[in-house]
Design an enzyme around this catalytic site. Sequence first.
Site, PDB file in Angstrom:
ATOM      1  N   ILE A  17      -4.003  -0.917   1.690  1.00 35.89           N
ATOM      2  CA  ILE A  17      -5.665  -0.998   2.097  1.00 35.89           C
ATOM      3  C   ILE A  17      -5.878  -1.038   3.476  1.00 35.89           C
ATOM      4  O   ILE A  17      -6.910  -0.523   4.036  1.00 35.89           O
ATOM      5  CB  ILE A  17      -6.141  -2.359   1.232  1.00 35.89           C
ATOM      6  CG1 ILE A  17      -7.605  -2.147   1.238  1.00 35.89           C
ATOM      7  CG2 ILE A  17      -5.561  -3.559   1.847  1.00 35.89           C
ATOM      8  CD1 ILE A  17      -8.191  -0.975   0.370  1.00 35.89           C
ATOM      9  N   SER A  39       3.164  -7.259  10.585  1.00 41.24           N
ATOM     10  CA  SER A  39       3.922  -6.984   9.522  1.00 41.24           C
ATOM     11  C   SER A  39       5.305  -7.035   9.493  1.00 41.24           C
ATOM     12  O   SER A  39       5.733  -6.639  10.627  1.00 41.24           O
ATOM     13  CB  SER A  39       3.339  -5.435   9.193  1.00 41.24           C
ATOM     14  OG  SER A  39       3.142  -5.165   7.672  1.00 41.24           O
ATOM     15  N   ARG A  40       5.945  -7.063   8.639  1.00 41.03           N
ATOM     16  CA  ARG A  40       7.397  -7.316   8.579  1.00 41.03           C
ATOM     17  C   ARG A  40       8.288  -5.938   8.648  1.00 41.03           C
ATOM     18  O   ARG A  40       9.124  -5.742   9.505  1.00 41.03           O
ATOM     19  CB  ARG A  40       8.002  -8.103   7.500  1.00 41.03           C
ATOM     20  CG  ARG A  40       7.527  -9.576   7.223  1.00 41.03           C
ATOM     21  CD  ARG A  40       7.613 -10.118   5.961  1.00 41.03           C
ATOM     22  NE  ARG A  40       6.864  -8.996   4.849  1.00 41.03           N
ATOM     23  CZ  ARG A  40       7.109  -9.306   3.623  1.00 41.03           C
ATOM     24  NH1 ARG A  40       7.511 -10.276   2.996  1.00 41.03           N
ATOM     25  NH2 ARG A  40       6.585  -8.298   2.509  1.00 41.03           N
ATOM     26  N   LYS A  93      -9.742  -9.296  -0.701  1.00 41.33           N
ATOM     27  CA  LYS A  93     -10.086  -9.811  -1.862  1.00 41.33           C
ATOM     28  C   LYS A  93      -8.685  -9.648  -2.722  1.00 41.33           C
ATOM     29  O   LYS A  93      -7.872  -9.022  -2.515  1.00 41.33           O
ATOM     30  CB  LYS A  93     -11.117  -9.248  -2.969  1.00 41.33           C
ATOM     31  CG  LYS A  93     -10.882  -7.607  -3.093  1.00 41.33           C
ATOM     32  CD  LYS A  93      -9.863  -7.149  -3.828  1.00 41.33           C
ATOM     33  CE  LYS A  93      -9.383  -7.370  -4.953  1.00 41.33           C
ATOM     34  NZ  LYS A  93      -8.429  -6.450  -5.698  1.00 41.33           N
ATOM     35  N   ASP A 171      -6.345  -7.848 -10.830  1.00 38.77           N
ATOM     36  CA  ASP A 171      -6.532  -7.539  -9.455  1.00 38.77           C
ATOM     37  C   ASP A 171      -7.724  -6.580  -9.284  1.00 38.77           C
ATOM     38  O   ASP A 171      -8.711  -6.516  -8.486  1.00 38.77           O
ATOM     39  CB  ASP A 171      -5.229  -6.795  -8.877  1.00 38.77           C
ATOM     40  CG  ASP A 171      -5.411  -6.180  -7.523  1.00 38.77           C
ATOM     41  OD1 ASP A 171      -5.161  -6.972  -6.546  1.00 38.77           O
ATOM     42  OD2 ASP A 171      -5.525  -4.917  -7.301  1.00 38.77           O
TER      43      ASP A 171
HETATM   44  P1  NAP Z   1       0.410  -3.211  -0.553  1.00 40.81           P
HETATM   45  O1  NAP Z   1       0.180  -2.153   0.160  1.00 40.81           O
HETATM   46  O2  NAP Z   1       1.537  -3.484  -1.545  1.00 40.81           O
HETATM   47  O3  NAP Z   1       0.876  -4.405   0.539  1.00 40.81           O
HETATM   48  C1  NAP Z   1       0.220  -4.722   1.705  1.00 40.81           C
HETATM   49  C2  NAP Z   1       1.223  -5.243   2.737  1.00 40.81           C
HETATM   50  O4  NAP Z   1       1.278  -6.539   2.885  1.00 40.81           O
HETATM   51  C3  NAP Z   1       2.919  -4.814   2.543  1.00 40.81           C
HETATM   52  O5  NAP Z   1       2.733  -3.588   3.234  1.00 40.81           O
HETATM   53  C4  NAP Z   1       3.611  -5.680   3.412  1.00 40.81           C
HETATM   54  O6  NAP Z   1       3.863  -5.362   4.615  1.00 40.81           O
HETATM   55  C5  NAP Z   1       2.542  -6.825   3.243  1.00 40.81           C
HETATM   56  N1  NAP Z   1       3.241  -7.899   2.451  1.00 40.81           N
HETATM   57  C6  NAP Z   1       3.750  -7.836   0.936  1.00 40.81           C
HETATM   58  N2  NAP Z   1       4.147  -8.954   0.528  1.00 40.81           N
HETATM   59  C7  NAP Z   1       3.913  -9.938   1.644  1.00 40.81           C
HETATM   60  C8  NAP Z   1       4.488 -11.324   1.857  1.00 40.81           C
HETATM   61  N3  NAP Z   1       4.982 -11.776   0.674  1.00 40.81           N
HETATM   62  N4  NAP Z   1       4.477 -11.700   3.041  1.00 40.81           N
HETATM   63  C9  NAP Z   1       3.616 -11.090   3.885  1.00 40.81           C
HETATM   64  N5  NAP Z   1       3.460 -10.002   3.946  1.00 40.81           N
HETATM   65  C10 NAP Z   1       3.398  -9.369   2.738  1.00 40.81           C
HETATM   66  O7  NAP Z   1      -0.866  -4.132  -1.071  1.00 40.81           O
HETATM   67  P2  NAP Z   1      -2.259  -3.380  -1.030  1.00 40.81           P
HETATM   68  O8  NAP Z   1      -2.537  -2.177  -1.855  1.00 40.81           O
HETATM   69  O9  NAP Z   1      -2.353  -2.794   0.517  1.00 40.81           O
HETATM   70  O10 NAP Z   1      -3.224  -4.710  -1.153  1.00 40.81           O
HETATM   71  C11 NAP Z   1      -3.048  -5.858  -0.438  1.00 40.81           C
HETATM   72  C12 NAP Z   1      -4.649  -6.640  -0.718  1.00 40.81           C
HETATM   73  O11 NAP Z   1      -5.499  -5.714  -0.664  1.00 40.81           O
HETATM   74  C13 NAP Z   1      -4.507  -6.960  -2.242  1.00 40.81           C
HETATM   75  O12 NAP Z   1      -5.269  -8.270  -2.147  1.00 40.81           O
HETATM   76  C14 NAP Z   1      -5.382  -6.112  -2.960  1.00 40.81           C
HETATM   77  O13 NAP Z   1      -5.956  -6.641  -4.146  1.00 40.81           O
HETATM   78  C15 NAP Z   1      -6.202  -5.676  -1.902  1.00 40.81           C
HETATM   79  N6  NAP Z   1      -6.942  -4.420  -2.212  1.00 40.81           N
HETATM   80  C16 NAP Z   1      -6.037  -3.239  -2.280  1.00 40.81           C
HETATM   81  C17 NAP Z   1      -6.691  -1.969  -2.605  1.00 40.81           C
HETATM   82  C18 NAP Z   1      -6.058  -0.801  -2.963  1.00 40.81           C
HETATM   83  O14 NAP Z   1      -6.398   0.118  -3.223  1.00 40.81           O
HETATM   84  N7  NAP Z   1      -4.572  -0.896  -2.688  1.00 40.81           N
HETATM   85  C19 NAP Z   1      -8.182  -1.847  -2.647  1.00 40.81           C
HETATM   86  C20 NAP Z   1      -9.033  -2.902  -2.147  1.00 40.81           C
HETATM   87  C21 NAP Z   1      -8.161  -4.294  -1.967  1.00 40.81           C
HETATM   88  P3  NAP Z   1       5.129  -5.802   5.244  1.00 40.81           P
HETATM   89  O15 NAP Z   1       6.442  -5.684   4.530  1.00 40.81           O
HETATM   90  O16 NAP Z   1       5.349  -4.676   6.418  1.00 40.81           O
HETATM   91  O17 NAP Z   1       5.141  -7.209   5.788  1.00 40.81           O
END
Ligand code: NAP
Length: 317
Positions: A17, A39-40, A93, A171
């Site tokens: 996102i 970011s890690r 969110k 989610d």
């Molecule tokens: P994602 O791609 O799986 O993860 C986002 C990033 O967060 C990862 O690349 C990781 O980066 C970091 N992360 C993961 N676990 C972590 C931890 N335990 N501690 C610290 N950093 C961590 O997820 P995403 O889809 O972007 O979703 C993230 C949020 O956005 C969620 O709450 C989701 O509901 C919301 N969202 C997502 C979408 C969508 O389409 N995907 C749409 C709207 C809202 P590093 O490993 O580099 O730290």
Amino acid sequence: MAQSSPMKIALVGIGKIARDQHVPSIAASPDWQLAATVSRNHSINGTESFRDVETMLEARPDIEVVSLCMPPASRFAYAIASIAAGRHVMLEKPPGATISECLQLKAKAQEARVSIFATWHSRQAPQVAAAKMWLKDKRLHRLSVTWKEDVRRWHPGQDWIWEPGGFGVFDPGINALSILTEIVPDPVQLKGALLQFPANRQTPIAASLTFRHPHADDVCALFDWGEEGDQIWTIEAETSEGHMLLSGGGAELAIDGNKLPTPDQSGDPLNGEYPRLYARMAELVRTGAIDMDIAPLALVADAMLLGRRIAVEPFYA
Ligand code: NAP
């Protein structure tokens, strides 16, 4: 209205996102300058990157705002550290993994006199405001939410959604609840829920919820992550003065079967769900305000508290 010099912002959690929405929305806005990422494992070309938030907060006192885009279970610690360092905080969110985390974040932000924004991007979908306007003076008889999508298509490789605090089908379901709690004039309360947990997972793959409403007989929601055909994100309402269908996750609106024109946002980089969230954040910072509505999260928590849980077949990605 944009202020003269952009505010410096750090993005934390560079995943799907952040790349799809946050980075382009910040880049398009005169309000913001992306000054750092945390970011890690990931970074954004041309932007200073840090591996942990404490180091960033110490090294960059010039960064006023921290936008947290990582999954919800780990967000609280980053938010608390940012508030303690006097920074304004924007939360993807759902705003946290629990209600008590969110209440504490709000209290800490008030104490520190910084802004905090629990964003709900689906509330910014093109026809949500029009649906709210239409429902405002109608008597609601029935309302049903149907959010059916394919988890393999939208969450490939995301194991966190199946872990405690990962929300499972809530989610996407919380997006529907964010619209529901925005457009229905009288608040709903959770009455009951049936939650389907894959035998090998910690979060539900499907959920059906029923709600109490002051005068509607039947208010319900169905969330299902096993839909491989047409993806369905609809809210349908029967009222004293006709039928409303909000579809496409809030993108389209029809009244009594007649589709209303959708505002064309395709050519405007400052329009769309995330640009509007960033415009709102800029306004909150400028006015020293807080926007921490956790009503959608409360309904999810209530479903987890009241829900009847059934085990279904294991899920393998
Ligand atoms: P994602 O791609 O799986 O993860 C986002 C990033 O967060 C990862 O690349 C990781 O980066 C970091 N992360 C993961 N676990 C972590 C931890 N335990 N501690 C610290 N950093 C961590 O997820 P995403 O889809 O972007 O979703 C993230 C949020 O956005 C969620 O709450 C989701 O509901 C919301 N969202 C997502 C979408 C969508 O389409 N995907 C749409 C709207 C809202 P590093 O490993 O580099 O730290």
